[in-house]
Each structure stands twice: as C-alpha cells, then as structure tokens.
Design an enzyme around this catalytic site. Structure first.
Site, PDB file in Angstrom:
ATOM      1  N   ARG A 142       6.697   7.718   2.822  1.00 11.12           N
ATOM      2  CA  ARG A 142       6.164   8.847   1.879  1.00 11.12           C
ATOM      3  C   ARG A 142       6.906  10.105   2.617  1.00 11.12           C
ATOM      4  NH1 ARG A 142       0.673   7.827   2.242  1.00 11.12           N
ATOM      5  NH2 ARG A 142       1.167   6.358   0.502  1.00 11.12           N
ATOM      6  N   GLU A 200       5.869   5.946  -3.599  1.00 11.91           N
ATOM      7  CA  GLU A 200       5.349   6.313  -2.229  1.00 11.91           C
ATOM      8  C   GLU A 200       3.963   7.058  -2.708  1.00 11.91           C
ATOM      9  OE1 GLU A 200       6.221   4.484  -0.143  1.00 11.91           O
ATOM     10  OE2 GLU A 200       8.308   4.139  -0.642  1.00 11.91           O
TER      11      GLU A 200
END
Ligand SMILES: Cc1cc2nc3c(=O)[nH]c(=O)nc-3n(C[C@H](O)[C@H](O)[C@H](O)COP(=O)(O)OP(=O)(O)OC[C@H]3O[C@@H](n4cnc5c(N)ncnc54)[C@H](O)[C@@H]3O)c2cc1C
Length: 386
Positions: free
Chosen positions: A245, A366
């Site tokens: 992420r 993500e």
C-alpha cells in the site's frame, strides 16, 4: 523536465549514499523513454530487470553486503515515487517483489533466507504475491485455496488470479487456508502442478505481466511454510499488504508528478484561439490542483515512511490515508491531463493516456478506494470514542 512539487517533503537527508540521484538518472534514461513501448508490448525487457538488480532495488531493506540497498522506508518511498513517475508497470514489479523479499527477510527461517534471498536480491529470481482469487479480492478472508498437511509436508489446491509479474516469477508467495486459518507458503513456480496462464489486454499497468495461477495437488515440503500454520493473516498478510500500500501510494505521487510535468510542457507549447494554453485561467486551475494535491500526497507518504522508520504502529493508518489521497488525486490529475491534451490525450505519442489508465489501477489494488474510505472512517469513529 520535472516541475518541482517540493524537495523537502520527502525528508531532507532521506537519501543516504545518493541512491535517489542514481534512481532519477535511471528513470530518465532507461525507464521513461520506453514506458509507452512496454505498455504496448505488454511486457518489460529482461535487460531492465537485470539493471534494477544492479542498483540493489530488488531487495531494498537487505544490507548492501547481502546484495540489497540497505534503505530506510523513507528512501524506499521516494525511490518508488521516482520509478512510478517513469512507469507504473515497473513500480508494480518492484512492489510485489519487495513484498515477497521482505516477507522472507522478516519472517523466514534461516534456511529460507539462505535459500531464497541471494537470488531474490539480484532479480535472478522474481517474486509474485499470490493472494487474490477469482472469487475473492477485497475480502481476502474468503480465499479458498487450501493446503493440507501430509507426511512429506503440504499439498496445495486452488486458483489465484491477477498476479503481477506472475508470467516471469520464479517464487510464489501463496496464501492458503490450513485448518481454516490463513498461512503463507513459498512455492517455486516450476513445482509440478503449478499452471501459469498470462492475462493480457488489461487496461492499466499493461506491462506488469499478470498471470492466473492454478495449483493442482502441488506438493511442497514443511520448509515452504512461512512461520507457524494459521499465522499469516495478522503477520505476513497485514505487513506485506501495508508495504504494498505504501509503495502504491508513493508510486501514485510519481504519477501526479508525471501528469504535472507533461501538462506544463504541453501547455507551454500549444496555442489555441485565445492564446497559449499555459496562459488560460481554466488550464492554470488544473495545474494548480495538480501541484497542491501532489504536494499533499508526497507529504502524506513522507509521514507514513517516517512512522515506519520509527517503528510506530500509527504508520498503518497513515499509510491508508496516504494511499487513499495519493491514488484518488493521481486519478483526478491523470483525467485532467487527458483533458488538457485534447485529442493528443488519447494518443500513445503522449503519456497522458497511459498515466490515466495506470492511475485507475492504483485505486483498485492494495486496498481499493472504497475499502480505504471504510477503514479511515472506522478509525475516525474509534478515535472519537476513545
Ligand atoms: C493490475 C492489477 C494487478 C494486481 N496484482 C495483484 C497481485 O500481484 N497479487 C494479488 O494477490 N492481487 C493482485 N491484484 C488483485 C487486486 O488486489 C484486487 O483486484 C483487489 O483486491 C480488489 O479485489 P476484486 O478485484 O476482487 O474486487 P472486489 O473485492 O470484488 O470489489 C469490487 C468493487 O466493490 C468494492 N467493494 C468491495 N467491498 C466493499 C465494501 N465492503 N463496501 C463498499 N464497496 C466494496 C471494491 O472497492 C470494488 O470497487 C491485482 C489487480 C490488478 C487490477
């Protein structure tokens, strides 16, 4: 030409050894000029993957003596921003490979580290992160791939889909259920029973060499398991997805920068009835939005990176926030970039169309935009209730 969004935002002194300068030069000369061609060919050249290894970028957290780059999280973020400015497909490769390498480095046994890290560090062996399935994405807890214990180790059965770098990866980090809970396994891609099918014709990050991976009675030894059985959800999965992420958030800042650079260059040349595009107020407003959202995104990523370097658990939420803002702002900027380029915005002769398609991917992977909205709001209510 790069229009400065702000240098200090990444953190002064975040570039020990000048790695960022090396990466910037690498992006300018060896990535950005070829991004359209790779996008159209739907693949990255092997020579590029070797060059990434020479720069130590495949194993950013490994010490230099072990073939890595010994980077801080803050530096990693700026590196993935730079790579994302040049080509999101390359950034995607780095994202998933780093997730796999870091998993082995952080949670692997000595034997797993010795066996896998040297080749992962050079890029001789590429990693793929195999979590998503045809019927489970955002809700990873619904994944149905199963590993059953047998005398010789484990037998894996299931199907994974949308694996970045899956067409060329030699090591698969596969998430499976073991007695109901999630476990992670290191599976060599050439293990009998592993069937890899390329996914082509995707909208964005087209050169990221996606694959569907079917595992049919795949036998692996006990040494394939990372950590104890049933332990991966709260550790490997959470930690690696947080890394992914962060990387995608930083890569999105790179997309914002690329949009700004492309639009300033284009509008400074193009003339319409009312004058040069760069002189028109409605165009300038779009440029201002790119500058402001880009600066904010870079600062949010820098905060997430700083908290990671300090081992502060607050980094998890800071990373959700950074990814949410950076990916949605990149999508908005890329949409404006296409608009500003007019018909040329639809042409492969300009980067706007590719940036637009790649930015949209960052909103899905993500943790999608919607999951971020849910997670960030949930945290806000929790904070207020404290
Ligand atoms: C280019 C690309 C590369 C990828 N690479 C990898 C990889 O390397 N490894 C890997 O494991 N996976 C990979 N993926 C898969 C990716 O992680 C999933 O696409 C993502 O997790 C979303 O899952 P999904 O596509 O199944 O969408 P779904 O989970 O089916 O969601 C569909 C839509 O519903 C929304 N939604 C879901 N739940 C909620 C909710 N509770 N409330 C409101 N809205 C909701 C989502 O935001 C989304 O908009 C990749 C995907 C792409 C496109």
């Amino acid at each position: 030409m790069t229009v400065p969004l702000t240098e200090a935002a990444g953190g002064a002194g975040a570039d020990p050894g000048g790695v960022l300068d090396d990466v910037r030069g690498f992006v300018e000369s060896e990535i950005a000029p070829h991004a359209e061609e790779w996008d159209q060919n739907e693949r990255l050249p092997p020579k590029l993957l070797t060059r990434i290894g020479e720069l130590g970028l495949w194993a950013p957290f490994l010490p230099a003596g072990l073939g890595g780059a010994g980077m801080t999280w803050a530096t990693l973020g700026r590196v993935h921003e730079e790579i994302g400015r040049g080509c999101s497909s390359v950034r995607s490769f780095l994202t998933v490979h780093t997730m796999v390498t870091w998993t082995v480095q952080r949670w692997g046994t000595d034997g797993q580290r010795e066996r896998w890290l040297p080749r992962l560090a050079t890029g001789e062996l590429l990693g793929a992160f195999c979590l998503t399935e045809p019927d489970s994405g955002s809700d990873a807890s619904a994944a149905g791939t199963v590993a059953e214990r047998v005398a010789s180790g484990w037998v894996i059965n299931g199907e994974k889909k949308w694996m970045t770098a899956g067409q060329v990866a030699g090591l698969l980090l596969v998430f499976c259920r073991t007695e109901g809970n999630m476990s992670a396994f290191l599976v060599p891609a050439d293990t009998p029973g592993v069937e890899i099918t390329p996914i082509t014709g995707v909208m964005g990050t087209r050169a990221s060499m996606l694959a569907r991976i079917v595992l049919r009675d795949v036998n692996v030894g006990p040494d394939a398991l990372v950590g104890p059985p049933g332990w991966a959800a709260a550790t490997v999965m959470t930690g690696a997805l947080d890394l992914g992420r962060y990387s995608v958030a930083c890569g999105s800042v790179g997309i914002l920068q690329a949009c700004l650079d492309a639009c300033v260059a284009y509008t400074s040349r193009r003339t319409v009835r009312d004058g040069r595009l760069s002189e028109l107020q409605l165009i300038r407003r779009k440029i201002s939005d790119m500058v402001v959202s880009g600066r904010a995104a870079r600062l949010l990523c820098a905060e997430a990176g700083r908290l990671k370097d300090a081992d502060d658990p607050a980094t998890i939420m800071a990373t959700w926030v950074a990814k949410y803002h950076a990916s949605t702002a990149a999508s908005a900027a890329a949409s404006d970039a296409v608009q500003i380029h007019g018909a040329n915005g639809f042409s492969a002769a300009y980067p706007a169309a590719r940036l637009y398609r790649d930015a949209k991917v960052a909103e899905v992977i993500e943790g999608s935009t919607e999951l971020q909205q849910l997670t960030i709001a949930e945290e806000a209510y929790r904070e207020v209730a404290r």
